[in-house]
Write a protein that holds these residues in place. Structure first.
Motif, PDB file in Angstrom:
ATOM      1  N   UNK A  23       0.859  -1.184   0.000  1.00  0.00           N
ATOM      2  CA  UNK A  23       0.000   0.000   0.000  1.00  0.00           C
ATOM      3  C   UNK A  23       0.893   1.231   0.000  1.00  0.00           C
ATOM      4  N   UNK A  24       0.757   2.032  -1.034  1.00  0.00           N
ATOM      5  CA  UNK A  24       1.661   3.162  -1.252  1.00  0.00           C
ATOM      6  C   UNK A  24       0.869   4.463  -1.156  1.00  0.00           C
ATOM      7  N   UNK A  25       1.374   5.385  -0.358  1.00  0.00           N
ATOM      8  CA  UNK A  25       0.673   6.640  -0.127  1.00  0.00           C
ATOM      9  C   UNK A  25       1.557   7.834  -0.461  1.00  0.00           C
ATOM     10  N   UNK A  26       1.028   8.750  -1.246  1.00  0.00           N
ATOM     11  CA  UNK A  26       1.618  10.071  -1.361  1.00  0.00           C
ATOM     12  C   UNK A  26       1.477  10.749   0.009  1.00  0.00           C
ATOM     13  N   UNK A  27       2.210  11.824   0.223  1.00  0.00           N
ATOM     14  CA  UNK A  27       2.135  12.509   1.515  1.00  0.00           C
ATOM     15  C   UNK A  27       1.255  13.754   1.455  1.00  0.00           C
ATOM     16  N   UNK A  28       1.757  14.802   0.810  1.00  0.00           N
ATOM     17  CA  UNK A  28       1.105  16.110   0.876  1.00  0.00           C
ATOM     18  C   UNK A  28      -0.275  16.103   0.232  1.00  0.00           C
ATOM     19  N   UNK A  29      -1.249  16.577   0.997  1.00  0.00           N
ATOM     20  CA  UNK A  29      -2.647  16.680   0.582  1.00  0.00           C
ATOM     21  C   UNK A  29      -3.301  15.326   0.319  1.00  0.00           C
ATOM     22  N   UNK A  30      -2.629  14.257   0.737  1.00  0.00           N
ATOM     23  CA  UNK A  30      -3.200  12.911   0.659  1.00  0.00           C
ATOM     24  C   UNK A  30      -3.411  12.355   2.061  1.00  0.00           C
ATOM     25  N   UNK A  31      -2.372  12.381   2.880  1.00  0.00           N
ATOM     26  CA  UNK A  31      -2.467  11.827   4.233  1.00  0.00           C
ATOM     27  C   UNK A  31      -2.998  12.841   5.248  1.00  0.00           C
ATOM     28  N   UNK A  32      -3.131  14.084   4.850  1.00  0.00           N
ATOM     29  CA  UNK A  32      -3.706  15.089   5.755  1.00  0.00           C
ATOM     30  C   UNK A  32      -4.663  15.987   4.965  1.00  0.00           C
ATOM     31  N   UNK A  33      -5.655  16.586   5.611  1.00  0.00           N
ATOM     32  CA  UNK A  33      -6.588  17.493   4.943  1.00  0.00           C
ATOM     33  C   UNK A  33      -5.965  18.882   4.790  1.00  0.00           C
ATOM     34  N   UNK A  34      -6.532  19.696   3.907  1.00  0.00           N
ATOM     35  CA  UNK A  34      -5.911  20.996   3.655  1.00  0.00           C
ATOM     36  C   UNK A  34      -6.009  21.950   4.846  1.00  0.00           C
ATOM     37  N   UNK A  35      -6.930  21.675   5.792  1.00  0.00           N
ATOM     38  CA  UNK A  35      -6.989  22.562   6.956  1.00  0.00           C
ATOM     39  C   UNK A  35      -5.829  22.334   7.924  1.00  0.00           C
ATOM     40  N   UNK A  36      -4.985  21.344   7.646  1.00  0.00           N
ATOM     41  CA  UNK A  36      -3.761  21.173   8.428  1.00  0.00           C
ATOM     42  C   UNK A  36      -2.751  22.267   8.081  1.00  0.00           C
ATOM     43  N   UNK A  37      -2.978  22.936   6.972  1.00  0.00           N
ATOM     44  CA  UNK A  37      -2.162  24.085   6.532  1.00  0.00           C
ATOM     45  C   UNK A  37      -0.669  23.734   6.409  1.00  0.00           C
ATOM     46  N   UNK A  38      -0.424  22.573   5.897  1.00  0.00           N
ATOM     47  CA  UNK A  38       0.965  22.167   5.648  1.00  0.00           C
ATOM     48  C   UNK A  38       1.432  22.708   4.307  1.00  0.00           C
ATOM     49  N   UNK A  39       0.709  22.373   3.243  1.00  0.00           N
ATOM     50  CA  UNK A  39       1.170  22.762   1.924  1.00  0.00           C
ATOM     51  C   UNK A  39       1.242  24.282   1.725  1.00  0.00           C
ATOM     52  N   UNK A  40       0.287  25.080   2.214  1.00  0.00           N
ATOM     53  CA  UNK A  40       0.429  26.529   2.031  1.00  0.00           C
ATOM     54  C   UNK A  40       1.733  27.078   2.602  1.00  0.00           C
ATOM     55  N   UNK A  41       2.168  26.514   3.725  1.00  0.00           N
ATOM     56  CA  UNK A  41       3.427  26.960   4.304  1.00  0.00           C
ATOM     57  C   UNK A  41       4.616  26.586   3.420  1.00  0.00           C
ATOM     58  N   UNK A  42       4.607  25.340   2.930  1.00  0.00           N
ATOM     59  CA  UNK A  42       5.692  24.891   2.046  1.00  0.00           C
ATOM     60  C   UNK A  42       5.715  25.760   0.785  1.00  0.00           C
ATOM     61  N   UNK A  43       4.544  26.008   0.235  1.00  0.00           N
ATOM     62  CA  UNK A  43       4.431  26.818  -0.978  1.00  0.00           C
ATOM     63  C   UNK A  43       4.988  28.223  -0.746  1.00  0.00           C
ATOM     64  N   UNK A  44       4.663  28.806   0.397  1.00  0.00           N
ATOM     65  CA  UNK A  44       5.166  30.139   0.731  1.00  0.00           C
ATOM     66  C   UNK A  44       6.677  30.137   0.906  1.00  0.00           C
TER      67      UNK A  44
END
Length: 243
Positions: A23-44
């Motif tokens: 079972x293979x999982x991507x990480x960003x925006x797959x294992x967490x919802x967008x309200x975790x605000x992980x990707x916006x920080x990385x993008x910034x």
């Protein structure tokens, strides 16, 4: 598209989960919802890196960053190809974020733990970033390993060589594996290689991502779509592997 009130969709001729042992999982925006605000920080942080590198204002750096993304697949790949930057320095800078908004997800942990066989993370980010995020979610211990962008020699998904390096490194039979991923185009090659594919989309519109990155795309290379990963694993996958 998913209908109102609908969480999961399976294509008529979808590959199922019987016989899957990896079972293979991507990480960003797959294992967490967008309200975790992980990707916006990385993008910034990536925008800030481009600002500092070229001496640009924020708007110009953002436009250049998006040009790089669409032309090369990742900003990192563009900067390595054209300006020979240190990729490790870039990744450390981009992933220097605040993890306090990431909530523990025991339901997802239980669902992943219950999957028979191996579990792996396949990400265009860094190992350190994946481990930090998965640890905050409370799911890190369920994964055997992380295959990151460095392991792929900095060739990102959706390039075929990225998947081939992953499969070779971990001895994965693609016909006995399933991939969970949030961007539809990243599932084309895996499906061609024989993997069962699951597109994970947000429950609500994510204002920090482009529309094509979060569409519930119906296409031949997408077997399943869900906006509730833990629910999908419990309601769709678990009964299939138990049958």
């Amino acid at each position: 598209m998913l209908l109102p009130g609908e969480s999961h969709l399976t294509a008529p001729k979808a590959r199922g989960f019987s016989g899957i042992d990896t079972w293979v999982f991507d990480l960003d925006n797959t294992l967490y919802p967008h309200d975790a605000r992980v990707w916006p920080q990385v993008d910034e942080r990536i925008t800030l890196y481009v600002m500092n590198l070229f001496g640009l204002d924020g708007i110009s750096a953002r436009a250049l960053q998006k040009y790089f993304y669409h032309r090369y697949g990742t900003t990192l790949r563009a900067l390595m190809a054209e300006w020979k930057i240190d990729p490790y320095e870039f990744l450390d800078f981009a992933h220097d974020i605040d993890h306090s908004s990431i909530a523990l997800n025991p339901g997802l942990g239980e669902a992943i733990e219950g999957l028979p066989g191996r579990k792996l993370i396949l990400t265009n980010g860094s190992r350190r970033h994946a481990e930090n995020v998965a640890k905050k979610l409370g799911i890190l211990d369920h994964f055997e390993d992380v295959f990151d962008i460095a392991a792929a020699d900095f060739v990102p998904k959706p390039e075929r060589t990225a998947y081939e390096k992953f499969l070779d490194r971990h001895g994965v039979d693609p016909t006995r594996s399933a991939l969970f991923e949030d961007i539809a185009k990243n599932l084309v090659v895996p499906h061609d290689l024989g993997m069962a594919t699951v597109l994970v989309v947000p429950r609500t519109i994510d204002p920090f991502r482009e529309s094509f990155e979060q569409e519930a795309v119906r296409a031949p290379h997408i077997d399943h779509i869900t906006n509730d990963l833990a629910g999908f694993l419990t309601e769709r996958v678990a009964p299939a592997v138990a049958a």
